[in-house]
Design a protein around this motif. Structure first.
Motif, PDB file in Angstrom:
ATOM      1  N   THR A 336       0.830  -1.209   0.000  1.00 29.41           N
ATOM      2  CA  THR A 336       0.000   0.000   0.000  1.00 29.41           C
ATOM      3  C   THR A 336       0.860   1.254   0.000  1.00 29.41           C
ATOM      4  OG1 THR A 336      -1.745  -1.167   1.190  1.00 29.41           O
ATOM      5  CG2 THR A 336      -1.789   1.239   1.256  1.00 29.41           C
ATOM      6  N   ALA A 403       1.710  -3.874  -5.497  1.00 27.85           N
ATOM      7  CA  ALA A 403       1.665  -2.416  -5.621  1.00 27.85           C
ATOM      8  C   ALA A 403       1.471  -2.005  -7.076  1.00 27.85           C
ATOM      9  CB  ALA A 403       2.950  -1.808  -5.067  1.00 27.85           C
ATOM     10  N   SER A 406      -2.101  -2.508  -8.144  1.00 31.23           N
ATOM     11  CA  SER A 406      -3.016  -1.525  -7.554  1.00 31.23           C
ATOM     12  C   SER A 406      -2.836  -0.135  -8.139  1.00 31.23           C
ATOM     13  CB  SER A 406      -2.803  -1.456  -6.035  1.00 31.23           C
ATOM     14  OG  SER A 406      -3.017  -2.698  -5.425  1.00 31.23           O
ATOM     15  N   ALA A 410      -5.307   3.262  -7.928  1.00 30.92           N
ATOM     16  CA  ALA A 410      -4.887   4.364  -7.064  1.00 30.92           C
ATOM     17  C   ALA A 410      -4.686   5.641  -7.871  1.00 30.92           C
ATOM     18  CB  ALA A 410      -3.598   3.991  -6.322  1.00 30.92           C
ATOM     19  N   GLY A 456      -5.608   3.962  -0.651  1.00 32.35           N
ATOM     20  CA  GLY A 456      -4.846   3.115   0.256  1.00 32.35           C
ATOM     21  C   GLY A 456      -5.646   1.920   0.731  1.00 32.35           C
ATOM     22  N   ALA A 459      -5.870  -0.575  -2.183  1.00 35.50           N
ATOM     23  CA  ALA A 459      -4.602  -1.277  -2.399  1.00 35.50           C
ATOM     24  C   ALA A 459      -4.333  -2.291  -1.296  1.00 35.50           C
ATOM     25  CB  ALA A 459      -3.459  -0.263  -2.482  1.00 35.50           C
ATOM     26  N   ALA A 460      -4.629  -1.926  -0.048  1.00 34.17           N
ATOM     27  CA  ALA A 460      -4.384  -2.842   1.070  1.00 34.17           C
ATOM     28  C   ALA A 460      -5.279  -4.063   0.999  1.00 34.17           C
ATOM     29  CB  ALA A 460      -4.598  -2.108   2.390  1.00 34.17           C
ATOM     30  N   SER A 463      -4.180  -6.356  -1.927  1.00 35.31           N
ATOM     31  CA  SER A 463      -2.932  -7.054  -1.618  1.00 35.31           C
ATOM     32  C   SER A 463      -3.133  -8.115  -0.544  1.00 35.31           C
ATOM     33  CB  SER A 463      -1.870  -6.050  -1.169  1.00 35.31           C
ATOM     34  OG  SER A 463      -0.655  -6.700  -0.863  1.00 35.31           O
TER      35      SER A 463
END
Length: 525
Positions: A336, A403, A406, A410, A456, A459-460, A463
Motif C-alpha cells: 500500500t 503495488a 493496484s 490508485a 490506500g 490497495a491494502a 494485496s
C-alpha cells in the motif's frame, strides 16, 4: 492549470516522479523483455496449451456476457426505485471487488458445492448434488465478482440520463417500451460494451478462481498453465511463451476498452434527480423487487455463510495461520505504501508537466492493467534467478507486484482530485508563491486526504487477499494467508479453512475501512 510548469520546480518532487516512472517502466517493460528473450528457446505450444487459450477466452466471454446481462435488470430497478436501505445496498455492491478471491470461492462452495446448502436442499427432494467444478463453476464465480461491477457501471449510465428526457417522454404519452427504445437502449449501447470488455479483461487474469474451481486439465486457463509450467515442471521457456500470449490477450482487451465507448447522444440536462412516470404497475414493481432481492441473496448469502461457518473454527486454527496472517499484513502494508507513492508521484508529474512527460506518466500509470501479475512474476523470476534466490525474496517481490497491480486504481482515484485542486486552488497558490514542498504540504496533501485514504484502502485490501505471485515463489515456510487457506482447502480441513477465510475477510475489509476512514477523518479535520 494543468499546463503550469512552475509547481514542479522542486527537485525532490521531480526526482520522485522520475524514479517512480523508471520503476514502473522497468517492472512492466523490463519483465516483458525478459520473458520475450526466454521465449525464443521455448518449444511449440502443445494441445494442452491451445486448450488453455480456448478455455481462457470462452470463460471470459461467458462471464462478461452473463455479468452484464444479469446486471441490466438490477441496475434498472435500482435506478427507478427508492426504498429504505437503497444507499447501503448500492454501497455493498462494491464489496465483491475488494473481497479476497479465495474467500469468495469458499463462500460459493458453501452455497453451490456438493455439501452446500443448495445441494442439501436438492437432496431433500431426491435430486443429486450440484457439480460446481469446471467451466460453469469458473463462470459462476466470475459473475459473483463482476456482476456488482457491471451494476455500478450501468447504474451510473441510467442516472446520467437527464430527468428532462423522462419528463418529456411522459408528456408525449410514451409507454415503458417506447422509453426503453428511445432513452434507455441508447444509454446501454454506450455503457454496456465498455462494461463487457472491462469484465472480460478482469476474467482473463483471474488466477485463483481457475486454480480452485477449474476442475482439472479441461478447466485450465493460460495463467494456470503458466503456474503449472513454472511451479511443477520448471519449464521456463514454456512459461515465458504462455506469458507473452497472456499479455497479448490482456493488451488487446485493454485497447478495446479504451476504444469501444460510444456517445449516448442524450445530451445534457439541468442536473435534477431522475424522476420516472408510468412504472407504478404491480407487475413492474414485482419485477424490480425480484431483481433486487435475487441479486442481494446471490451476493450476500456466501458472505453470511463464511461468517457462520468460520466462527466455530477460530479456536482450532493452527499457529501457521497466525504466522501467515502476520506475513500478509506486512505485505499488504508495504504494498500500500509503495502503491500510494507511485500513484501520487506519477499524478504530480503528469499534473505539473507538459507534453510527452505528462502523456508518458499517464500511460505508465495505466499500463499495468494490461499485464497479468503472473507475467510480471515470471519476468522477475527470470531476472532474479541468475543472481539471487527468488524464493528468499518471495514476500518483497509479492509486495512489489501487488503495488504495481493496484497502481491503475490508485492513480485514477488521485489524478482527478489533484487536477481539481490545481484548477480551484492553484491560482491562489501561485499568487502566494507556493512552490514545491510548501505547495504539497499546505494545498495538495490536505485536499487529497479522502482519495488517498480510499486508494490506500483499496490497495491494502487487494494485496491482503492476493493469491497470485506468492504461488510462484513461496515455500511452505513463508506463505501468506490466502496461500495458507488454499492449503487447508486442499487437505480438506474445511472447518479450519472456513475460520481462516473469516480471518482473511475481516483483515481485508478492516484494512479498507481503516484507510478509508482515516482519509475521511483527515479531510474533516
Amino acid at each position: 492549470m494543468a499546463g503550469r510548469a512552475g509547481p514542479v520546480k522542486h527537485p525532490v518532487i521531480r526526482l520522485s516522479g522520475g524514479v517512480a516512472a523508471a520503476i514502473v517502466a522497468a517492472l512492466i517493460l523490463g519483465t516483458l523483455a525478459a520473458v520475450a528473450l526466454r521465449s525464443e528457446d521455448a518449444p511449440r505450444l502443445g494441445p494442452a496449451d491451445w486448450a488453455a487459450i480456448r478455455f481462457t477466452l470462452v470463460q471470459a466471454v461467458l462471464s462478461a456476457v452473463f455479468s452484464v446481462a444479469l446486471a441490466v435488470p438490477v441496475a434498472r430497478a435500482l435506478a427507478r426505485r427508492r426504498f429504505p436501505g437503497r444507499t447501503l445496498l448500492v454501497t455493498l455492491l462494491g464489496a465483491p471487488f475488494i473481497l479476497p478471491t479465495i474467500v469468495a470461492v469458499l463462500g460459493l462452495l458453501a452455497v453451490f458445492g456438493r455439501s452446500g446448502i443448495l445441494s442439501t436442499a436438492l437432496g431433500w427432494v431426491g435430486l443429486g448434488p450440484i457439480h460446481i467444478y469446471g467451466l460453469h463453476g469458473v463462470v459462476l464465480a466470475h459473475v459473483f465478482f463482476n456482476m456488482p461491477l457491471a451494476v455500478r457501471l450501468i447504474l451510473q449510465g441510467w442516472l446520467a440520463i437527464p430527468a428532462e428526457r423522462f419528463r418529456l417522454a411522459a408528456a408525449l404519452g410514451m409507454g415503458p417500451r417506447d422509453v426503453f427504445r428511445r432513452l434507455e437502449w441508447p444509454m446501454l449501447r454506450a455503457v454496456a460494451p465498455g462494461a463487457l470488455l472491462v469484465i472480460f479483461l478482469v476474467c482473463t487474469t483471474s488466477f485463483a478462481v481457475a486454480l480452485t474451481l477449474g476442475g482439472g486439465p479441461r478447466g485450465t486457463t493460460v495463467e494456470l498453465a503458466i503456474y503449472q509450467a513454472f511451479r511443477f515442471e520448471f519449464d521456463l521457456g514454456r512459461a515465458a511463451i504462455l506469458s507473452l500470449i497472456q499479455f497479448a490477450i490482456c493488451a488487446v482487451a485493454a485497447l478495446a476498452v479504451w476504444k469501444v465507448s460510444l456517445p449516448s447522444g442524450l445530451g445534457g440536462g439541468l442536473g435534477r434527480v431522475v424522476e420516472r412516470w408510468g412504472i407504478s404497475s404491480a407487475g413492474m414493481r414485482l419485477l424490480d423487487a425480484a431483481a433486487i432481492l435475487l441479486a442481494t441473496l446471490f451476493l450476500l448469502t456466501p458472505l453470511a455463510l463464511i461468517v457462520l461457518r468460520g466462527l466455530p473454527g477460530l479456536a482450532t486454527l493452527p499457529s501457521s495461520v497466525v504466522q501467515a496472517t502476520v506475513r500478509s499484513l506486512a505485505v499488504a502494508l508495504s504494498s500500500t505504501a509503495l502503491a500510494l507513492w507511485l500513484a501520487l508521484s506519477l499524478a504530480l508529474l503528469a499534473q505539473w508537466s507538459r507534453g510527452w512527460v505528462r502523456g508518458g506518466a499517464e500511460a505508465l500509470a495505466s499500463l499495468a492493467i494490461a499485464v497479468s501479475p503472473l507475467v510480471i512474476g515470471t519476468g522477475l523470476f527470470l531476472l532474479v534467478y541468475p543472481v539471487a534466490d527468488p524464493v528468499a525474496l518471495a514476500l518483497p517481490i509479492t509486495a512489489l507486484v501487488n503495488a504495481l497491480m493496484s497502481l491503475p486504481f490508485a492513480y485514477r482515484a488521485l489524478a482527478p482530485a489533484l487536477a481539481e485542486v490545481e484548477a480551484v486552488r492553484g491560482p491562489l497558490a501561485d499568487s502566494l508563491g507556493l512552490r514545491g514542498w510548501a505547495r504539497m504540504r499546505y494545498m495538495v496533501l490536505p485536499a487529497l486526504a479522502r482519495p488517498v485514504g480510499f486508494a490506500g484502502g483499496l490497495a491494502a485490501a487487494l494485496s491482503m487477499g492476493d493469491l497470485g505471485v506468492i504461488a510462484l515463489f513461496a515455500d511452505p515456510g513463508q506463505v501468506t494467508l490466502p496461500m495458507q487457506l488454499y492449503a487447508l482447502m486442499g487437505s480438506y480441513r474445511m472447518e479450519q479453512a472456513a475460520a481462516a477465510a473469516l480471518v482473511l475477510l475481516v483483515c481485508s475489509l478492516g484494512l479498507f475501512w481503516i484507510f478509508d476512514r482515516g482519509g475521511r477523518m483527515r479531510a474533516d479535520a
